[in-house]
Enzyme design. Structure first.
Site, PDB file in Angstrom:
ATOM      1  N   HIS A   1      10.956   8.696  10.441  1.00  0.00           N
ATOM      2  CA  HIS A   1      11.024  10.268  10.828  1.00  0.00           C
ATOM      3  C   HIS A   1      11.369  11.560   9.050  1.00  0.00           C
ATOM      4  O   HIS A   1      10.368  12.155   8.595  1.00  0.00           O
ATOM      5  CB  HIS A   1      12.791  11.181  10.781  1.00  0.00           C
ATOM      6  CG  HIS A   1      12.506  12.127  11.615  1.00  0.00           C
ATOM      7  ND1 HIS A   1      12.078  12.714  12.793  1.00  0.00           N
ATOM      8  CD2 HIS A   1      13.221  13.130  10.895  1.00  0.00           C
ATOM      9  CE1 HIS A   1      12.522  14.550  12.318  1.00  0.00           C
ATOM     10  NE2 HIS A   1      13.109  14.564  10.860  1.00  0.00           N
ATOM     11  N   GLU A   2      12.201  10.900   8.161  1.00  0.00           N
ATOM     12  CA  GLU A   2      12.543  11.060   6.938  1.00  0.00           C
ATOM     13  C   GLU A   2      10.937  10.989   5.814  1.00  0.00           C
ATOM     14  O   GLU A   2      10.946  11.780   4.844  1.00  0.00           O
ATOM     15  CB  GLU A   2      13.871  10.716   6.228  1.00  0.00           C
ATOM     16  CG  GLU A   2      15.279  10.984   7.186  1.00  0.00           C
ATOM     17  CD  GLU A   2      15.272  12.918   7.118  1.00  0.00           C
ATOM     18  OE1 GLU A   2      14.806  13.402   6.579  1.00  0.00           O
ATOM     19  OE2 GLU A   2      15.471  12.670   8.136  1.00  0.00           O
TER      20      GLU A   2
ATOM     21  N   HIS B   1       8.838  13.652   6.353  1.00  0.00           N
ATOM     22  CA  HIS B   1       8.793  14.651   5.493  1.00  0.00           C
ATOM     23  C   HIS B   1       8.546  14.230   4.269  1.00  0.00           C
ATOM     24  O   HIS B   1       7.866  15.133   2.810  1.00  0.00           O
ATOM     25  CB  HIS B   1      10.587  15.094   5.701  1.00  0.00           C
ATOM     26  CG  HIS B   1      10.902  15.425   6.591  1.00  0.00           C
ATOM     27  ND1 HIS B   1      10.139  16.263   7.693  1.00  0.00           N
ATOM     28  CD2 HIS B   1      12.017  15.941   6.872  1.00  0.00           C
ATOM     29  CE1 HIS B   1      10.366  17.362   8.376  1.00  0.00           C
ATOM     30  NE2 HIS B   1      12.332  16.168   8.629  1.00  0.00           N
TER      31      HIS B   1
END
Length: 456
Positions: free
Chosen positions: A18-19, A22
């Site tokens: 997920h990170e 980003h």
């Protein structure tokens, strides 16, 4: 230990993906990333990349993570680097950076599902055991040993082949959330009905009441979750069955003159008899029929409910079918599975908000850890399937239009794109507080549900 390890690996991997979404899109958009962290609190490990000024950190609390970008709202920015700050980027770039995290989780799930589809898995054939007496499957007329060949929603005309029991149950649960009846084409596989013709049965899923699935379990209500197993036993030494003279591979025909259709029906007849009195068993051994008297022992389970036990287990596994897809079909099926799980999650969430299903369906970290451990014990296939499910859930959760979540920020950027001006600081502050209350409330309910399940 396996449960804890499986939980930490699952959460760590999904948070990192997920990170990373980003992080990577921020770099592509020309934003300077100051820190990429997995976990919160004191860093256990930290290092810097040779090719950038980004600090990477692994922190003590693994339940989350964050990407810290250069931003004028969070500190002073050198005028020479102002063009690298997140807040100075066009709204479409900020939108892409924020959306990249949830999208990374959805892409990971699609690859996990596709990988399992390419590799192939043995799955139980869609041959059903005796449905629970009050289930919708029993009401529809499904019987022990019925093989489900194809299915369709009652409102549709096109039939779809049933590949496995898992495939059947997934489609039944989706239809149940939509309150749509399902029509099944079935044929008995039992020797006594070897010449049986195909027949159609209608499972009346519209009868499921709001909140019923949380109290009884959706699978139990529908009643098609258990694969057919012959009532042939393996005897546990020292148990009541062993003491009564039962042997491995004995086939149980009747208990107290009640016919036994399959192993699930056998277990039900045993467990629900709490009288403590001897049961009259008729069994078949090496082609001969004999009578035995078995006295179950009544014991309380982990949930406090009493059950009668005799010390037997199935001596065989369900019949299976190998389900495998080619390169394109496997990838398409993986994407379809992500879409179906995501749609199911959104439908469930909306129905929870509108009171159509119970809030008791929310699960927290204890339940996730429990599922992680169970799937890890079941093998790689089950564990990867669990990772895919949780990855989709994490992606969908973060896309919800709730302030403090990624979806809340995307809502702000959509407003800015439409109106030409950003949301004011005052409204941002108010909505952040609302978002924290909503998220905190969801976490409290999920944790309460976890504790209730494990203590109840």
């Amino acid at each position: 230990m396996l449960t804890l390890a499986a939980f930490i690996v699952a959460i760590g991997l999904l948070v990192a993906i997920h990170e990373y979404g980003h992080f990577q899109v921020a770099r592509w958009c020309g934003v300077k990333v100051l820190r990429f962290a997995i976990g919160f609190g004191t860093p256990l490990l930290r290092w810097k990349s040779k090719n950038s000024d980004t600090e990477f950190a692994l922190c003590v609390l693994p339940l989350g993570g964050y990407v810290k970008m250069l931003d004028e709202r969070e500190g002073e920015v050198d005028p020479a680097e102002r063009h690298l700050a997140f807040n100075t980027q066009p709204v479409w770039k900020r939108f892409l950076i924020v959306a990249a995290g949830p999208i990374a989780n959805l892409l990971l799930a699609a690859l996990l599902y596709a990988g399992m589809n390419w590799y192939g898995m043995q799955q139980a054939q869609a041959i059903v055991a005796t449905p629970p007496a009050q289930s919708l499957a029993a009401q529809a007329g499904l019987r022990s040993g019925d093989k489900v060949l194809q299915w369709r929603r009652a409102a549709a005309s096109e039939w779809q082949a049933v590949q496995s029991l898992d495939h059947l149950n997934w489609n039944l649960m989706q239809a149940a959330l939509d309150k749509q009846d399902v029509v099944l084409t079935v044929r008995s596989t039992l020797p006594a009905a070897a010449s049986a013709q195909e027949r159609e049965v209608v499972v009346p899923l519209h009868q499921i009441k709001p909140g019923q699935e949380a109290d009884e379990g959706l699978g139990q209500i529908i009643g098609v979750g258990r694969a057919w197993l012959a009532p042939s036993v393996q005897v546990i030494p020292g148990g009541a069955a062993d003491k009564a003279g039962l042997k491995d591979r004995d086939r149980v025909l009747t208990i107290n003159q009640k016919p036994v259709a399959d192993f699930y029906a056998l277990a039900q007849l045993i467990q629900t008899d709490l009288s403590g009195q001897p049961q009259q068993w008729q069994v078949q051994r090496a082609g001969q029929t004999m009578e035995l008297h078995v006295t179950p022992s009544v014991e309380a389970g982990a949930d406090g409910a009493k059950r009668a036990l005799v010390g037997i287990q199935p001596d065989q596994n369900p019949e299976t079918v190998f389900v495998r897809y080619g390169l394109v079909d496997g990838l398409r099926r993986g994407a379809q599975q992500v879409w179906e799980v995501a749609a199911l999650s959104v439908k469930g969430f909306v129905k929870m908000l509108t009171g159509q299903i119970s809030y008791k369906n929310l699960s927290g970290p204890l339940s996730i850890a429990d599922y992680a451990g169970r799937s890890a014990h079941a093998g790689w296939g089950a564990y990867l399937s669990f990772l895919g499910l949780i990855s989709v859930s994490l992606g969908v959760l973060n896309l919800l239009p709730v302030p403090v979540l990624d979806g809340g920020h995307l809502m702000y950027y959509l407003w800015e794109a439409v109106t030409g001006k950003p949301v004011s600081d005052l409204w941002l502050e108010r909505m952040q507080k609302v978002g924290l209350v909503l998220l905190g409330g969801m976490m409290l309910i999920a944790t309460f549900n976890d504790i209730s399940r494990h203590l109840g």
